[in-house]
Design a protein around this motif. Structure first.
Motif, PDB file in Angstrom:
ATOM      1  N   LEU A 195       8.748  -0.238   7.023  1.00 62.88           N
ATOM      2  CA  LEU A 195       8.301   0.768   6.306  1.00 62.88           C
ATOM      3  C   LEU A 195       7.097   0.638   6.198  1.00 62.88           C
ATOM      4  O   LEU A 195       6.044   1.247   6.873  1.00 62.88           O
ATOM      5  N   VAL A 196       6.310  -1.143   6.816  1.00 58.37           N
ATOM      6  CA  VAL A 196       5.025  -0.781   6.874  1.00 58.37           C
ATOM      7  C   VAL A 196       4.859  -0.973   7.886  1.00 58.37           C
ATOM      8  O   VAL A 196       3.633  -0.444   8.914  1.00 58.37           O
ATOM      9  N   SER A 197       5.382  -0.820   9.386  1.00 56.96           N
ATOM     10  CA  SER A 197       5.458  -0.607  10.146  1.00 56.96           C
ATOM     11  C   SER A 197       4.870   1.214  10.644  1.00 56.96           C
ATOM     12  O   SER A 197       4.296   1.368  11.817  1.00 56.96           O
ATOM     13  N   VAL A 198       6.178   1.874   9.867  1.00 55.66           N
ATOM     14  CA  VAL A 198       5.407   3.109   9.637  1.00 55.66           C
ATOM     15  C   VAL A 198       4.218   3.689   9.219  1.00 55.66           C
ATOM     16  O   VAL A 198       3.701   4.657   9.626  1.00 55.66           O
ATOM     17  N   GLU A 236      10.771   6.402  11.345  1.00 61.36           N
ATOM     18  CA  GLU A 236       9.378   7.406  11.727  1.00 61.36           C
ATOM     19  C   GLU A 236       9.687   9.119  11.735  1.00 61.36           C
ATOM     20  O   GLU A 236       8.593   9.689  11.058  1.00 61.36           O
ATOM     21  N   LEU A 237      10.593   9.101  12.150  1.00 61.63           N
ATOM     22  CA  LEU A 237      11.035  10.817  12.465  1.00 61.63           C
ATOM     23  C   LEU A 237      10.550  11.492  10.920  1.00 61.63           C
ATOM     24  O   LEU A 237      10.039  12.398  10.923  1.00 61.63           O
ATOM     25  N   ILE A 238      11.061  10.864  10.037  1.00 61.91           N
ATOM     26  CA  ILE A 238      11.473  11.498   8.901  1.00 61.91           C
ATOM     27  C   ILE A 238       9.851  11.758   8.563  1.00 61.91           C
ATOM     28  O   ILE A 238       9.540  12.354   7.948  1.00 61.91           O
ATOM     29  N   ILE A 239       9.634  10.645   8.164  1.00 61.09           N
ATOM     30  CA  ILE A 239       8.133  10.456   7.252  1.00 61.09           C
ATOM     31  C   ILE A 239       7.260  11.139   8.113  1.00 61.09           C
ATOM     32  O   ILE A 239       5.820  11.575   7.631  1.00 61.09           O
ATOM     33  N   GLU A 240       6.882  11.324   8.954  1.00 64.22           N
ATOM     34  CA  GLU A 240       6.200  12.063  10.134  1.00 64.22           C
ATOM     35  C   GLU A 240       6.213  13.386   9.691  1.00 64.22           C
ATOM     36  O   GLU A 240       5.081  14.466   9.338  1.00 64.22           O
ATOM     37  N   LYS A 241       7.936  13.924  10.050  1.00 62.20           N
ATOM     38  CA  LYS A 241       7.561  15.438   9.175  1.00 62.20           C
ATOM     39  C   LYS A 241       7.863  15.635   7.642  1.00 62.20           C
ATOM     40  O   LYS A 241       6.817  16.789   7.160  1.00 62.20           O
ATOM     41  N   LEU A 301       1.835   5.738  11.071  1.00 65.50           N
ATOM     42  CA  LEU A 301       1.532   7.315  10.593  1.00 65.50           C
ATOM     43  C   LEU A 301       0.318   7.249   9.668  1.00 65.50           C
ATOM     44  O   LEU A 301      -0.286   8.761   8.783  1.00 65.50           O
ATOM     45  N   ILE A 302       0.845   6.373   8.386  1.00 65.33           N
ATOM     46  CA  ILE A 302       0.143   6.645   7.277  1.00 65.33           C
ATOM     47  C   ILE A 302      -1.717   6.271   6.791  1.00 65.33           C
ATOM     48  O   ILE A 302      -2.314   6.827   7.122  1.00 65.33           O
ATOM     49  N   LEU A 303      -1.329   5.346   7.622  1.00 64.87           N
ATOM     50  CA  LEU A 303      -2.760   4.852   7.549  1.00 64.87           C
ATOM     51  C   LEU A 303      -3.857   5.668   8.323  1.00 64.87           C
ATOM     52  O   LEU A 303      -5.080   5.311   8.196  1.00 64.87           O
ATOM     53  N   PRO A 304      -3.447   6.305   9.929  1.00 60.35           N
ATOM     54  CA  PRO A 304      -4.478   6.919   9.839  1.00 60.35           C
ATOM     55  C   PRO A 304      -4.682   8.272  10.094  1.00 60.35           C
ATOM     56  O   PRO A 304      -5.610   9.046  10.170  1.00 60.35           O
ATOM     57  N   THR A 305      -3.774   9.621   9.021  1.00 56.03           N
ATOM     58  CA  THR A 305      -4.014  10.533   8.488  1.00 56.03           C
ATOM     59  C   THR A 305      -4.483  10.725   7.257  1.00 56.03           C
ATOM     60  O   THR A 305      -4.145   9.803   6.290  1.00 56.03           O
ATOM     61  N   HIS A 306      -5.650  11.044   6.886  1.00 58.99           N
ATOM     62  CA  HIS A 306      -6.542  11.319   6.299  1.00 58.99           C
ATOM     63  C   HIS A 306      -5.514  12.624   5.083  1.00 58.99           C
ATOM     64  O   HIS A 306      -5.799  13.598   5.681  1.00 58.99           O
ATOM     65  N   ALA A 307      -5.559  12.627   3.469  1.00 56.84           N
ATOM     66  CA  ALA A 307      -5.782  13.551   2.803  1.00 56.84           C
ATOM     67  C   ALA A 307      -4.566  13.801   2.540  1.00 56.84           C
ATOM     68  O   ALA A 307      -3.958  14.936   2.590  1.00 56.84           O
ATOM     69  N   SER A 308      -3.035  13.121   2.449  1.00 53.73           N
ATOM     70  CA  SER A 308      -1.853  13.165   2.202  1.00 53.73           C
ATOM     71  C   SER A 308      -2.126  12.449   0.633  1.00 53.73           C
ATOM     72  O   SER A 308      -2.366  11.474   0.526  1.00 53.73           O
ATOM     73  N   CYS A 309      -1.036  13.398   0.302  1.00 56.68           N
ATOM     74  CA  CYS A 309      -0.876  12.728  -1.138  1.00 56.68           C
ATOM     75  C   CYS A 309       0.411  12.542  -1.705  1.00 56.68           C
ATOM     76  O   CYS A 309       0.551  11.325  -2.934  1.00 56.68           O
ATOM     77  N   HIS A 310       1.090  12.354  -1.195  1.00 57.69           N
ATOM     78  CA  HIS A 310       2.333  11.853  -2.030  1.00 57.69           C
ATOM     79  C   HIS A 310       3.706  10.997  -0.915  1.00 57.69           C
ATOM     80  O   HIS A 310       3.886  10.048  -1.425  1.00 57.69           O
ATOM     81  N   VAL A 311       3.250  10.952   0.563  1.00 59.18           N
ATOM     82  CA  VAL A 311       4.017  10.510   1.557  1.00 59.18           C
ATOM     83  C   VAL A 311       4.181   9.015   1.418  1.00 59.18           C
ATOM     84  O   VAL A 311       4.979   8.161   1.092  1.00 59.18           O
ATOM     85  N   GLN A 312       2.721   8.878   0.882  1.00 61.90           N
ATOM     86  CA  GLN A 312       2.317   6.842   1.206  1.00 61.90           C
ATOM     87  C   GLN A 312       2.924   6.366  -0.186  1.00 61.90           C
ATOM     88  O   GLN A 312       3.488   4.752  -0.359  1.00 61.90           O
TER      89      GLN A 312
END
Length: 618
Positions: A317-320, A215-220, A324-335
């Motif tokens: 990974l699904v819980s991260v 979670e920490l890494i993916i948030e960064k 973090l990912i589902l509520p974030t708009h506009a990320s291109c790569h992390v997902q």
């Protein structure tokens, strides 16, 4: 005198060599100190702080300290902090072994020193800082030349494991320290690379922390991703390409050489041609490469997929992803970490699609989360080569049935009009289905055309397109245009009458918002967002590309079929608007055309890689 090399235990049990020293034994010094006689104590601190302290001295002192840990109570934390600053990592193997023994004795006798010990170890997770004098200014930078770096990291992990063995509550004290020590994203690539790599190593022997560390890494990573828009990355590459063709100045040349020099050794980084021109994209690329190889390593044992480890990691990974990912708009790569793990086994891809489907059709979820889940389903079905056509059909059945039920419930009554604020999840589902059909229609019709067509007819697109909710008005025009062309070609539904009517009456539906101000709701909040649009980070892309469905070029016959003029063209500007991610809302023309990035026979794919919105002037 040099200490003779002895192996592990034999060494630890052997008596220390006598060296010249002062003031009696450690125990005597500490007892005197308790009585207020501080001279010897100050001398001791001085000797331990001496940067030129010899290996033999360190070993002797540690040997005595190990026997006297009972004295090292909270009152002596200053002395302990000097011991924790000893340069033990860059010394002989004997010093390292003795120091590890000392740490184990210390934390098991005095847990009060647990946090400082953990801090000391974690501070070694990055290359050491060195200070360079430049024009009378001290510049601090990470020292990349340390060829013992990976050995030092191994030792740090041994130290952490030692502490954790003695103090079972280590993980809960360690986690906040890992968070605090995370380097800022503008720190050198090497620093970030080492830190993230070491965090991931911790998850292997402290599995209780894995979820929090991921979670920490993916948030960064998300912060990096969102602060580096795709367009900026492409512009930087473009600029770099143009400047490459000009003469490089000598200074530039020297700088490059230094870059290549410092990247030798066991580093992720390969050739300089793989470097990203944009400095934040470069960091993101390196870190995504590490994350992908971590996922691969955890899931495979001796090159074979280990199904239990894979399921466990998938759950984390699904819980991260949800948090973090589902509520974030506009990320291109992390997902793409989800895309990647789903490629290991069809069951995982199906589990993830099912997970997204539950989010989409649960009315208790916030509308925007439901809509995003819809875009993920469409993007995954369209782009993941590893999802076979039978799974695509199963998903289309689910989605289309749900859409028909939704129309049954909504199409008469007070809310039966086109409004994305009221029906967001419905439009998102429509768009996912249209998008999937654009990418997969050839496969769906492959083999037995008659069977394929009767399957597509059974989905009853006509009812969906004609309903009062009017999805064609809300979905991204480029998707609508291609869907219309394909459904006309196979005579599934004729969308153009509706498209023309929508274009004529494009009057936004206006409702009054909470503050009484007017809100234009007939624009799509998920404008041109498909989470699995083409991946553009050069190194980590190599992991994704083989699994990825690029947009196929249209054949001449397809082009003929799709090029029936429908309405007069619009100006060029709208083309550019789309590249910025804004859908031109007025006067949308239906047609297929190349945009500035593609040749005529290439797809309507914009630089962002979803079918684009550029139109032919007829």
């Amino acid at each position: 005198g040099a200490v003779t090399m002895l192996r592990g235990d034999e060494f630890i049990s052997s008596p220390p060599r006598k060296t010249v020293r002062f003031g009696g034994t450690l125990t005597e010094i500490l007892l005197k100190y308790e009585k207020g006689e501080t001279t010897d104590f100050e001398l001791l601190k001085h000797q331990l702080s001496d940067p030129d302290i010899k290996d033999a001295q360190i070993i002797n002192w540690l040997h005595e300290f190990r026997a006297s840990v009972a004295y090292l109570t909270k009152e002596l934390e200053q002395l302990v902090s000097i011991l924790l600053k000893l340069p033990w990592l860059r010394r002989s193997r004997e010093v390292v072994e003795e120091y590890l023994g000392f740490l184990g004795n210390l934390v098991s006798a005095q847990t009060v020193h647990l946090r400082p010990c953990l801090r000391m170890i974690v501070s070694q997770f990055v290359p050491p800082r060195i200070t360079i004098r430049e024009d009378d200014v001290d510049i601090s930078d990470s020292d990349d030349d340390d060829e013992n770096l990976s050995e030092n990291f191994d030792t740090c992990h041994r130290a952490l494991q030692t502490v954790a063995r003695y103090v079972p509550s280590t993980p809960q004290f360690l986690m906040p320290i890992l968070v605090e020590n995370f380097p800022f994203i503008n720190k050198s690539e090497r620093t970030l690379e080492c830190y993230v790599h070491n965090l991931l190593r911790v998850t292997v022997y402290l599995p209780a922390l894995r979820l929090q560390i991921l979670e920490l890494i993916i948030e960064k990573l998300l912060k990096l991703d969102v602060s580096t828009p795709q367009q900026d990355i492409e512009d930087a590459e473009e600029t770099a390409k143009n400047s490459d063709t000009e003469e490089k100045s000598t200074e530039q040349g020297l700088f490059d050489m230094e870059e290549d020099e410092e990247r030798k050794g066991d580093k992720v980084v390969s050739s300089s041609s793989d470097r990203m021109a944009h400095p934040l994209a470069e960091r993101l690329d390196i870190l995504m490469t590490i994350l992908f190889s971590y996922i691969k390593d955890v899931c495979h044992v001796d090159g074979k997929l280990d199904i239990n480890s894979t399921k466990d990691l998938y759950r984390d990974l699904v819980s991260v992803f949800d948090k973090l990912i589902l509520p974030t708009h506009a990320s291109c790569h992390v997902q793409y970490f989800m895309f990647y793990i789903c490629s290991f086994k069809l069951g995982l891809a199906e589990a993830f699609l099912n997970h997204l489907w539950k989010k989409l059709h649960d009315p208790n979820n916030p509308s925007v989360i439901r809509q995003t889940a819809g875009t993920y389903i469409g993007s995954l079905l369209a782009r993941a080569k590893f999802i076979p056509v039978v799974t695509v059909k199963a998903c289309l059945d689910l989605l289309v049935n749900w859409m028909h039920k939704y129309i049954d419930n909504q199409d008469t009554g007070a809310n039966a009009y086109c409004d994305v604020a009221l029906h967001g999840p419905f439009y998102s589902t429509c768009q996912a289905v249209f998008y999937t059909l654009i990418f997969r229609h050839k496969q769906l019709l492959d083999g037995n055309l008659r069977k394929g067509l009767s399957y597509l007819q059974s989905l009853n697109f006509e009812r969906i397109v004609m309903c009062q909710l009017n999805p064609l008005k809300i979905c991204i025009p480029s998707v609508v245009n291609l869907f219309a062309a394909i459904t006309r070609k196979y005579q599934l539904v004729f969308c153009y009458t509706i498209i023309e009517r929508n274009n004529r009456q494009f009057i936004p539906v206006v409702r009054s918002g909470s503050g009484g101000d007017l809100v234009q709701t007939c624009t799509n909040p998920l404008d041109s967002f498909f989470p699995f649009d083409p991946y553009i980070l050069k190194r980590s892309k190599k992991t994704i590309d083989p699994l990825y469905q690029f947009w196929e070029e249209l054949s001449a016959e397809d082009l003929e079929n799709l090029k029936k003029p429908i309405k007069k063209g619009t100006s060029e500007d709208e083309d550019d608007d789309f590249l910025k991610g804004e859908t031109p809302q007025n006067d949308v023309v239906v047609g297929i055309a190349p945009n500035s990035y593609e040749s005529t026979t290439r797809s309507p794919v914009s630089s962002i890689g979803s079918p684009s919105d550029s139109y032919v002037l007829y």
